[in-house]
Design an enzyme around this catalytic site. Structure first.
Site, PDB file in Angstrom:
ATOM      1  CD  GLU A 187      31.026  54.204   8.378  1.00  0.00           C
ATOM      2  OE1 GLU A 187      30.712  55.409   8.417  1.00  0.00           O
ATOM      3  OE2 GLU A 187      30.235  53.315   8.052  1.00  0.00           O
TER       4      GLU A 187
ATOM      5  CD  GLU B  96      27.968  50.380   9.554  1.00  0.00           C
ATOM      6  OE1 GLU B  96      27.442  51.255   8.814  1.00  0.00           O
ATOM      7  OE2 GLU B  96      28.583  50.641  10.594  1.00  0.00           O
TER       8      GLU B  96
HETATM    9  O1  IFM Z   1      24.196  54.823  10.828  1.00  0.00           O
HETATM   10  C1  IFM Z   1      25.411  54.826  10.143  1.00  0.00           C
HETATM   11  C2  IFM Z   1      26.463  54.081  10.926  1.00  0.00           C
HETATM   12  O2  IFM Z   1      26.624  54.590  12.210  1.00  0.00           O
HETATM   13  C3  IFM Z   1      27.797  54.161  10.218  1.00  0.00           C
HETATM   14  N1  IFM Z   1      27.684  53.771   8.831  1.00  0.00           N
HETATM   15  C4  IFM Z   1      26.609  54.328   8.057  1.00  0.00           C
HETATM   16  C5  IFM Z   1      25.288  54.185   8.790  1.00  0.00           C
HETATM   17  C6  IFM Z   1      24.140  54.800   7.954  1.00  0.00           C
HETATM   18  O3  IFM Z   1      24.364  56.138   7.722  1.00  0.00           O
END
Ligand code: IFM
Length: 452
Positions: free
Chosen positions: A166, A348
């Site tokens: 990210e 994710e």
């Molecule tokens: O916890 C975070 C993660 O570190 C990166 N993506 C989003 C998740 C939830 O906010």
């Protein structure tokens, strides 16, 4: 009717990140990271929480690997702490830091779990931030050295290496609005950081290719459909600008399309950080793209009065994020419009919800969230999206950055006073999906109940 199946070789995992779970911040030669400094700065993190102990995964990794195996998942996505491996960001390598990740990887392999490694999930060594951080190009060079060192030690055993997690959040929250470490609010620095993150990715790819030529290497982006809040032309314009900054700023350069138009807040910035040859470097082929998907944005132009809510209230998670499974198909199809047959992973997806005080292992809302997003993943597969795997965020309740330990994302509950782990219904649900290769029959809408 028999439910649709995922491909037989689909990857099923759960994800975590170093600072969010490891703890042991002073152990075995680890250096300070920007999240250590930020979380120890009063007022930066809710309730003054820090990652000092977190889930104590550093000491409990064997139990955590056994937990993943017990769930029946075949993959685990984790990140390496740069400060454990190179405490000052550049220079001396801390072998004890690398040893930890080697033990973790070997433990995973011994349990038949494929390790998916991410090199950078936001915990920059503080020494590099002191020298300018991502807004300076030297950080990209340092990242490449670090990438080569990790790839040389672990590349022969991990399934894949992602350079960055990210980068949008790193530049936007860390340097533009300052809600994340290092806490700077400097739009020019954010723009330079965004470019150096991409240069770091590109140089890191070269280092991985040379140290571990057969290891799949790529990057992970957070993407989210940005829809106009109304049909007003100004909302359409605002949504398109938001889409450019959030969804296209990193993806387009990676596929050779260059940067989209700069966001309005960057007006007047000369992009002096972009050197001749950089864009070709950044567009070098990758082996996969990871996509983190959580929600959609409803974009309202700042020039219009705020909209009064109308109709039924939106379904939201404990983070206040709208639940919007169809958005997963949207972002995957958008990515395919750029990447074609490139293998994709949902690296994710998940949701935070308040803990059920009577029984913290019961989480019907999270089961329902995961089920609906997995249905969307099936829709994407039906439409020809080359989706190869899905990782739930997160394996464990953990340190949710500026919100500390308040939000609970785990498919496994963590009692922060005892550090005991207890598998939630959502963990059992993910295991059932992984074992069956399809969604179990839903026996109680909204209850999280399911059977094979
Ligand atoms: O916890 C975070 C993660 O570190 C990166 N993506 C989003 C998740 C939830 O906010």
């Amino acid at each position: 009717m028999e439910s649709r199946s995922f491909p037989g070789d689909f990857t099923w995992g759960a994800a975590t990140a170093s600072y969010q779970i490891e703890g042991a911040v002073h152990e075995d030669g680890r250096g300070e990271s920007i999240w250590d400094r930020f979380s120890h700065t009063p007022g930066r993190v809710l309730d003054g929480d820090t990652g000092d102990v977190a889930c104590d995964h550093y000491h409990r990794y064997r139990d955590d690997v056994a937990l993943i195996a017990g769930l029946g998942l075949n993959a685990y996505r984790f990140s390496v702490s740069w400060s454990r491996v190179i405490p000052d960001g550049t220079g001396a390598v801390n072998e004890r830091g690398l040893d930890f990740y080697e033990r973790l990887v070997d433990e995973l392999l011994a349990h038949g779990i494929a390790p998916f490694l991410t090199l950078y999930h936001w915990d920059l060594p503080q020494a590099l931030e002191d020298a300018g951080g991502w807004p300076v190009r030297a950080t990209a060079d340092a990242f490449a050295d670090y990438a080569g060192i990790v790839a040389a030690r672990l590349g022969d055993r991990v399934r894949s290496i992602a350079t960055l997690n990210e980068p949008w959040v790193v530049a936007d929250h860390g340097y533009r609005i300052g809600t994340h470490a290092p806490g700077r609010s400097d739009p020019a620095a954010a723009l330079a950081a965004s470019h150096h993150l991409l240069v770091g990715h590109a140089l890191g790819m070269q280092a991985i290719r040379s140290a571990a030529p057969t290891t799949a290497a790529g990057i992970v982006l957070n993407l989210s459909p940005q829809h106009p809040a109304s049909t007003h032309p100004l909302d359409l314009e605002a949504a398109s600008a938001e889409h450019a900054w959030l969804n296209r700023w990193y993806l387009d350069p990676l596929v050779g399309r260059g940067y989209p138009e700069a966001p309005a807040w960057a007006a007047g910035q000369v992009r002096a950080e972009v050197r001749a040859g950089d864009m070709a470097l950044i567009a070098a082929p990758i082996d996969f793209l990871g996509i983190n998907y959580y929600n959609q944005g409803r974009v309202r132009s700042g020039l219009l009065p705020s909209l009064e809510p109308s109709g039924d209230p939106l379904e939201r998670t404990g983070m206040g994020w709208e639940v919007y499974p169809a958005g997963l198909v949207e972002v995957l199809e958008f990515v395919v419009s750029r990447t074609g047959a490139l293998p994709l992973y949902v690296t994710e997806n998940g949701a935070a919800y308040p803990v059920d005080a009577a029984d913290p292992t019961r989480d019907p809302a999270r089961v329902s969230f995961l089920r609906r997003h997995l249905e969307a993943a099936l829709d994407a597969l039906d439409r020809g999206v080359p989706l190869r795997g899905y990782f739930a965020w997160s394996l464990l309740d953990n340190f949710e950055w500026a919100l500390g330990y308040d939000p609970r994302f785990g498919i496994v509950h963590v009692d922060y006073s005892t550090l005991e782990r207890r598998v939630r219904d959502s963990g059992r649900f993910m295991g059932a999906v992984a074992r069956l290769g399809r969604l179990p029959v839903d026996v109680g809408a909204g209850t999280g109940g399911s059977r094979a």
